[in-house]
Enzyme design. Structure first.
Site, PDB file in Angstrom:
ATOM      1  N   ARG A 294       0.831  -1.197   0.000  1.00  0.00           N
ATOM      2  CA  ARG A 294       0.000   0.000   0.000  1.00  0.00           C
ATOM      3  C   ARG A 294       0.867   1.249   0.000  1.00  0.00           C
ATOM      4  O   ARG A 294       1.837   1.336   0.756  1.00  0.00           O
ATOM      5  CB  ARG A 294      -0.941   0.012   1.208  1.00  0.00           C
ATOM      6  CG  ARG A 294      -1.922  -1.150   1.176  1.00  0.00           C
ATOM      7  CD  ARG A 294      -2.896  -1.134   2.316  1.00  0.00           C
ATOM      8  NE  ARG A 294      -3.710  -2.348   2.309  1.00  0.00           N
ATOM      9  CZ  ARG A 294      -4.605  -2.668   3.234  1.00  0.00           C
ATOM     10  NH1 ARG A 294      -4.800  -1.848   4.245  1.00  0.00           N
ATOM     11  NH2 ARG A 294      -5.299  -3.783   3.151  1.00  0.00           N
ATOM     12  N   ARG A 309       2.388   1.079  10.177  1.00  0.00           N
ATOM     13  CA  ARG A 309       1.899   1.481   8.865  1.00  0.00           C
ATOM     14  C   ARG A 309       3.031   1.338   7.845  1.00  0.00           C
ATOM     15  O   ARG A 309       3.852   2.223   7.682  1.00  0.00           O
ATOM     16  CB  ARG A 309       1.383   2.920   8.905  1.00  0.00           C
ATOM     17  CG  ARG A 309       0.402   3.260   7.790  1.00  0.00           C
ATOM     18  CD  ARG A 309      -0.136   4.670   7.989  1.00  0.00           C
ATOM     19  NE  ARG A 309      -0.901   4.808   9.215  1.00  0.00           N
ATOM     20  CZ  ARG A 309      -2.192   4.504   9.322  1.00  0.00           C
ATOM     21  NH1 ARG A 309      -2.851   4.057   8.272  1.00  0.00           N
ATOM     22  NH2 ARG A 309      -2.816   4.661  10.477  1.00  0.00           N
ATOM     23  N   GLU A 381      -6.080  -1.055  15.405  1.00  0.00           N
ATOM     24  CA  GLU A 381      -6.751  -1.992  14.500  1.00  0.00           C
ATOM     25  C   GLU A 381      -5.820  -3.123  14.086  1.00  0.00           C
ATOM     26  O   GLU A 381      -4.672  -2.897  13.730  1.00  0.00           O
ATOM     27  CB  GLU A 381      -7.242  -1.261  13.252  1.00  0.00           C
ATOM     28  CG  GLU A 381      -7.905  -2.182  12.226  1.00  0.00           C
ATOM     29  CD  GLU A 381      -7.983  -1.560  10.845  1.00  0.00           C
ATOM     30  OE1 GLU A 381      -8.128  -2.328   9.869  1.00  0.00           O
ATOM     31  OE2 GLU A 381      -7.881  -0.327  10.723  1.00  0.00           O
ATOM     32  N   SER A 384     -10.170  -6.057  10.067  1.00  0.00           N
ATOM     33  CA  SER A 384     -11.370  -5.370   9.619  1.00  0.00           C
ATOM     34  C   SER A 384     -12.201  -6.363   8.820  1.00  0.00           C
ATOM     35  O   SER A 384     -11.721  -6.923   7.837  1.00  0.00           O
ATOM     36  CB  SER A 384     -10.990  -4.161   8.746  1.00  0.00           C
ATOM     37  OG  SER A 384     -12.111  -3.393   8.433  1.00  0.00           O
ATOM     38  N   ARG A 423       0.908  -6.684  12.490  1.00  0.00           N
ATOM     39  CA  ARG A 423       0.348  -6.085  13.703  1.00  0.00           C
ATOM     40  C   ARG A 423       0.195  -7.121  14.820  1.00  0.00           C
ATOM     41  O   ARG A 423       0.274  -6.774  16.001  1.00  0.00           O
ATOM     42  CB  ARG A 423      -0.972  -5.394  13.383  1.00  0.00           C
ATOM     43  CG  ARG A 423      -0.767  -4.191  12.465  1.00  0.00           C
ATOM     44  CD  ARG A 423      -1.922  -3.231  12.456  1.00  0.00           C
ATOM     45  NE  ARG A 423      -1.624  -2.074  11.624  1.00  0.00           N
ATOM     46  CZ  ARG A 423      -2.391  -0.994  11.520  1.00  0.00           C
ATOM     47  NH1 ARG A 423      -3.517  -0.919  12.222  1.00  0.00           N
ATOM     48  NH2 ARG A 423      -2.049   0.009  10.733  1.00  0.00           N
TER      49      ARG A 423
END
Length: 459
Positions: A294, A309, A381, A384, A423
């Site tokens: 990403r 991130r 987070e 999701s 994560r």
């Protein structure tokens, strides 16, 4: 992607859904585009019908030896033939304008989704466990990893730039162990079929799951050598057309543009693209452990330190393809599967329902799982899980035949992280840290670590 017929039949529901997402109503604009498309189609069909009829009349006039009439009809046919290409172009342009507008509209949230402008409007659903009790000030994951000399951001920056990391030794193995554990759990106990998909996909696959065209800046495009030459000469990609396999060809060159996947949701969901699946085959439950890429274009200045991130990260993805009647039930099931990963790792977490202003573009409803990070002193987070209804299916032309065999309907698609491996690694480091900076390996991961119970510096 919406069906314009559905919008006409459910105008108030459609506009209200957009307003709940903070957008202005669009039905009037879409109806104008659709009226233009309809008019162009009618005009084209009328011209084609008249051309065919006049062609038959020419033969009849010649049989009657009426040369004057035959000549007039021939002139009319010639005029129609000359005008039809422009009418075809107008019909194509009008259809493309409507499709382009529809492709940029987010999915309609379910009635049960809470209203809100951003993450502050999210609603906590439930919690599991409690934060670990530590007798010392907890460190953040990057402090722990660097202290172990097994997490190197400087080396990664020399290789690739910011937002990359090099994991070494036991931390590299721990990342692999986490992914292996998740895949084993989902395939042996949760009924998912493991898939090893391509990491490069074409435009139509990214369009199908709605990464394109709206979120192009968040993606990494991979261009062939021939394509790079085209870019150097100033060539631009052709406009996206989801119905054409060659939508990504560069003008005058023909080099196919491909994208590094931002999530395995893209290839997994597109496995049913342009197919009709029998209802008896549903639900399809697929999982894959892949690297994801990403650009994080909108994350400037956020989480610049550490692994929270990254441009490249590893994730185990869950995808379900099901019927409309079962999709909400499947959503709850998917959430439970993702939660089970954290429960077995003994991690404290909470589940929140995202509000209309924070949910994803393709989602009807989304649960986020947020894991507790002692080093940061907050929830972050880690998964999701979203139900998308038929939104993606319409973009992919993915359908199923009902058990009675009398109808073909769009499938419903769901996707979720089961979970983000990077994560999870962060969560293990911060929750299982000891005062000396070593890391206790969670019991469920020890078999994947060769029986290792503690990760120490230099080990």
């Amino acid at each position: 992607m919406y069906d314009i017929k559905w919008i006409r039949e459910n105008r108030e529901t459609f506009d209200r859904g957009l307003q709940r997402r903070g957008l202005a109503p669009l039905s009037d604009t879409l109806f104008e585009l659709d009226d233009r498309r309809r008019a162009a189609i009618l005009a084209l069909e009328a011209a084609q019908a008249r051309r065919n009829a006049a062609s038959k009349e020419i033969g009849e006039a010649k049989k009657k030896k009426d040369e004057v009439a035959a000549k007039a009809l021939m002139d009319e046919v010639a005029g129609l033939k000359a005008s039809i290409p422009a009418m075809e172009a107008e019909e194509k342009a009008a259809s493309a304008a409507l499709d382009e507008a529809l492709a940029k509209i987010p999915n309609t949230p379910l009635d049960e989704v809470p209203d809100g402008a951003d993450e502050h409007g999210n609603v906590e659903h439930h919690k599991f466990g409690a934060p670990p009790v530590l007798s010392f000030t907890p460190r953040q994951h990057f402090e722990l990893g660097e202290g172990l000399k097994q997490m190197d951001f400087e080396a990664a920056a020399k290789l690739s730039g910011a937002r990359f990391v090099v994991l070494k030794s036991k931390l590299a193995r721990l990342e692999r162990a986490l992914a292996q554990f998740m895949l084993d759990l989902h395939t042996t106990e949760h009924g998912y079929v493991e898939v090893s998909p391509p990491l490069l996909v074409r435009d139509h696959a990214m369009f199908g799951t709605a990464q394109l065209p709206k979120f192009e800046e968040d993606q990494f495009a991979a261009v062939s050598g021939e394509g790079l030459k085209a870019v150097a000469k100033g060539a631009e990609p052709v406009s996206l057309n989801p119905d054409e396999e060659k939508a990504a060809e560069y003008l005058g060159v023909g080099a196919n543009r491909r994208w590094l996947i931002p999530t395995a949701e893209v290839p997994l969901t597109n496995l049913v693209r342009e197919q009709i699946v029998e209802e008896a085959e549903l639900p399809l439950r697929l999982t894959a452990g892949t690297y994801c890429f990403r650009a994080e274009a909108g994350a400037a200045g956020r989480d610049t330190r550490g692994m929270i991130r990254q441009h490249q990260f590893y994730k185990v993805e869950l995808v379900s393809i099901t019927t409309p009647e079962k999709s909400l039930e499947e959503h709850e099931r998917m959430l439970a599967c993702a939660e089970e990963v954290l429960r077995r790792l003994g991690l404290h977490y909470r589940v929140v329902t995202l509000c209309t202003g924070d949910m994803g573009f393709a989602s009807q409803k989304t649960y986020d799982i947020e894991v507790w990070l002692p080093g940061q002193g907050m929830f972050r987070e880690i998964s999701s899980c979203s139900v998308c209804g038929d939104f993606q299916a319409r973009r992919m032309s993915a359908r199923y035949r009902t058990a009675e065999g009398r109808a073909v309907r769009p499938v419903h698609t769901l996707n979720g992280s089961g979970v983000a491996v990077g994560r999870a690694l962060i969560a293990v480091l911060e929750n299982y840290q000891q005062a000396d900076g070593s890391i206790v390996v969670p019991e469920v991961l020890q078999p994947y670590m060769g029986g290792l119970k503690v990760i120490e510096a230099g080990a």
